[in-house]
Design a protein around this motif. Structure first.
Motif, PDB file in Angstrom:
ATOM      1  N   THR B  47      10.487  22.641  15.718  1.00 12.53           N
ATOM      2  CA  THR B  47       9.537  22.292  16.777  1.00 12.53           C
ATOM      3  C   THR B  47       8.702  23.519  17.119  1.00 12.53           C
ATOM      4  O   THR B  47       9.243  24.569  17.485  1.00 12.53           O
ATOM      5  N   VAL B  48       7.384  23.357  16.973  1.00 19.47           N
ATOM      6  CA  VAL B  48       6.442  24.466  17.141  1.00 19.47           C
ATOM      7  C   VAL B  48       5.654  24.295  18.441  1.00 19.47           C
ATOM      8  O   VAL B  48       5.228  23.186  18.775  1.00 19.47           O
ATOM      9  N   PRO B  50       2.196  25.264  19.950  1.00 24.86           N
ATOM     10  CA  PRO B  50       0.896  25.873  19.649  1.00 24.86           C
ATOM     11  C   PRO B  50       0.483  26.857  20.746  1.00 24.86           C
ATOM     12  O   PRO B  50       0.705  26.600  21.934  1.00 24.86           O
ATOM     13  N   ILE B  58      -3.507  25.567  13.765  1.00 25.69           N
ATOM     14  CA  ILE B  58      -2.281  24.786  13.939  1.00 25.69           C
ATOM     15  C   ILE B  58      -1.850  24.031  12.658  1.00 25.69           C
ATOM     16  O   ILE B  58      -0.688  24.130  12.254  1.00 25.69           O
ATOM     17  N   LYS B  62       1.673  24.678  10.631  1.00 27.88           N
ATOM     18  CA  LYS B  62       2.639  23.604  10.336  1.00 27.88           C
ATOM     19  C   LYS B  62       2.963  23.559   8.842  1.00 27.88           C
ATOM     20  O   LYS B  62       4.115  23.433   8.443  1.00 27.88           O
ATOM     21  N   GLU B  81       7.190  19.476  13.860  1.00 30.43           N
ATOM     22  CA  GLU B  81       6.444  18.794  14.917  1.00 30.43           C
ATOM     23  C   GLU B  81       5.965  19.808  15.947  1.00 30.43           C
ATOM     24  O   GLU B  81       6.515  20.902  16.063  1.00 30.43           O
ATOM     25  N   THR B  82       4.910  19.427  16.664  1.00 28.30           N
ATOM     26  CA  THR B  82       4.396  20.311  17.714  1.00 28.30           C
ATOM     27  C   THR B  82       4.575  19.637  19.070  1.00 28.30           C
ATOM     28  O   THR B  82       4.613  18.414  19.171  1.00 28.30           O
TER      29      THR B  82
END
Lengths: 281, 166
Positions: B47-48, B50, B58, B62, B81-82
């Motif tokens: 899990t990112v 931004p 972005i 990913k 996922e972000t």
């Protein structure tokens, strides 16, 4: 899309269109601003606004099983729901500054409300966007003060710009489609009329501090409501425009009524996408 | 050590080698962009967070994260996922990240703790990354990317960029 999501979709579309269209106008300063630092600033602000539009459209795309780029660029002009003030040509840089300041105060107020939206992802996005928008406010406030306290020519041009922009600014608080439902569902926790009051109070306070003349403030006054003021002044900001605005105070945008200024912007903004529908880059 | 933990550690190690595309001197881990890593057998989810919503990097981040994790031993599937929750804030940048920013010529954001929204702003005197002077002034709250502001050092006469506190 379920019945109760329709008002959420209308909200995302209206606010997303504001960001997209004003972002596009700001981007027109790239290479043309009166000062190189402002060239950089308006380019960066444009990137922020269009990025925010993209994120609002991504939420909308999931709701309607659509695609964010298609939402942004494949609609007819009458399907856009941005406020009229966002589509006006940049005109004088002082008009751009006045509009930038008015818009970013309005945006701060509505994002503050959306932070408490019943739609969790929208609330989270609003929280993030508002932190970034802080820099837009810092920039706008700094220039408003600098020009208002500077030489007379700049101050006079700012007053002219403010007088044009402020008459149309309340169009940002024209109720969105299905707004009552959006408020009842909690998507929009504060109705537009209340957001508008907060906006009028805050902008008036700031203008007061700068000692700007009362005729500018009157256009922003709550008592003006959505009734015509001095309609002749409305297009002073957009000398390129040969058409009267859609509504007496920049209203109609939320219902898809736009000016010929939008036709021009829409044509340019969507040209590449219309030529190559569905292309990715 | 369980396989699960071994894989998780290897994933974090792989992530530490993924650079921020616009500031390659700093990894996505040191930038504080990795919210969490979930390992379920050989399936990994990253899990990112931004840094800026309008950041065009972005999709690249990913993709780079996905490729780096896919190369880890015993990993079969990777999901990236972000989320904007919690909002990425500059106090997430690690000490190593701050040192790398400075070595890259980018003044680290001022302030160390969580930044309240009312405190977001530009320091009058950012520290010059070249000569460490604070005899500097802000030239522009914006810069070449959404995360940077422009400053000028009045001692060594160099323009420089600061990572904006957000």
């Amino acid at each position: 899309m379920s019945e109760h999501s329709k008002s959420l979709a209308a909200l995302l579309l209206a606010y997303g269109d504001d960001e997209l269209v004003l972002g596009h106008r700001h981007s027109e300063w790239t290479g043309f601003a009166p000062h190189i630092e402002e060239d950089v600033a308006f380019s960066s602000i444009a990137q922020d606004e269009i990025g925010h539009a993209a994120n609002l459209f991504m939420l909308l795309a999931r709701l309607t099983d659509d695609d964010a780029d298609r939402i942004a660029l494949s609609r007819n002009a009458s399907q856009y729901r941005n406020a009229i003030i966002c589509e006006r040509p940049n005109g004088d840089w002082a008009y751009t500054l006045a509009r930038h300041w008015l818009y970013d105060v309005a945006d701060d107020i509505r994002l503050g409300a959306l932070e408490r939206s019943a739609h969790a992802e929208l609330a989270q996005l609003a929280t993030k966007m508002r932190r970034e928008e802080r820099y837009h406010l810092i920039h706008a406030d700094m220039w408003m003060k600098r020009v208002a306290h500077g030489p007379v020519e700049g101050r006079t041009r700012l007053e002219t710009g403010l007088s044009s922009a402020s008459t149309e600014a309340l169009g940002l608080f024209e109720p969105i489609e299905l707004e009552d439902e959006a408020v009842n569902e909690g998507w929009l926790p504060v109705p537009s009329t209340e957001l508008k009051s907060a906006f009028v109070e805050r902008t008036n306070g700031f203008l007061d501090d700068l000692g700007l003349p009362t005729e500018v403030r009157q256009d922003l006054d709550e008592s003006a409501e959505f009734v015509a003021s001095s309609s002749g002044d409305l297009i002073a900001s957009s000398e390129q425009s040969d058409e009267q605005p859609a509504g007496p105070t920049g209203l109609g945008g939320r219902a898809g009524t736009h000016t010929s200024d939008f036709e021009q912007l829409w044509g340019e903004m969507t040209k590449t996408y219309q030529a190559h529908p569905g292309a990715s880059w | 050590m369980s396989t699960q933990t071994t894989v998780e550690l290897a994933v974090w190690e792989a992530l530490a080698s993924v650079p921020d595309p616009e500031i390659p001197a700093v990894s996505v881990v040191d930038m504080g962009m990795i919210k969490r890593v979930d390992v379920d057998g050989s399936n990994v989810r990253v899990t990112v967070l931004p840094t800026f919503t309008g950041c065009p990097a972005i999709p690249v981040i990913k993709q780079d994260v996905g490729e780096a994790v896919a190369g880890v031993e015993d990993v079969d599937t990777v999901e990236v996922e972000t989320t904007f929750h919690p909002p990425w804030t500059t106090d997430r940048i690690t000490e190593q990240g701050r040192a790398n920013l400075k070595a890259f010529g980018l003044a680290p954001p001022t302030g160390r703790g969580p930044v309240l929204i009312t405190e977001i702003g530009l320091p009058k005197r950012a520290e010059c990354p070249f000569c460490n002077s604070t005899n500097t002034h802000n030239e522009n709250p914006f810069g070449p990317t959404p995360c940077r502001a422009l400053y000028y050092c009045d001692d060594c006469s160099q323009p420089f960029e600061q990572f904006k506190p957000v």
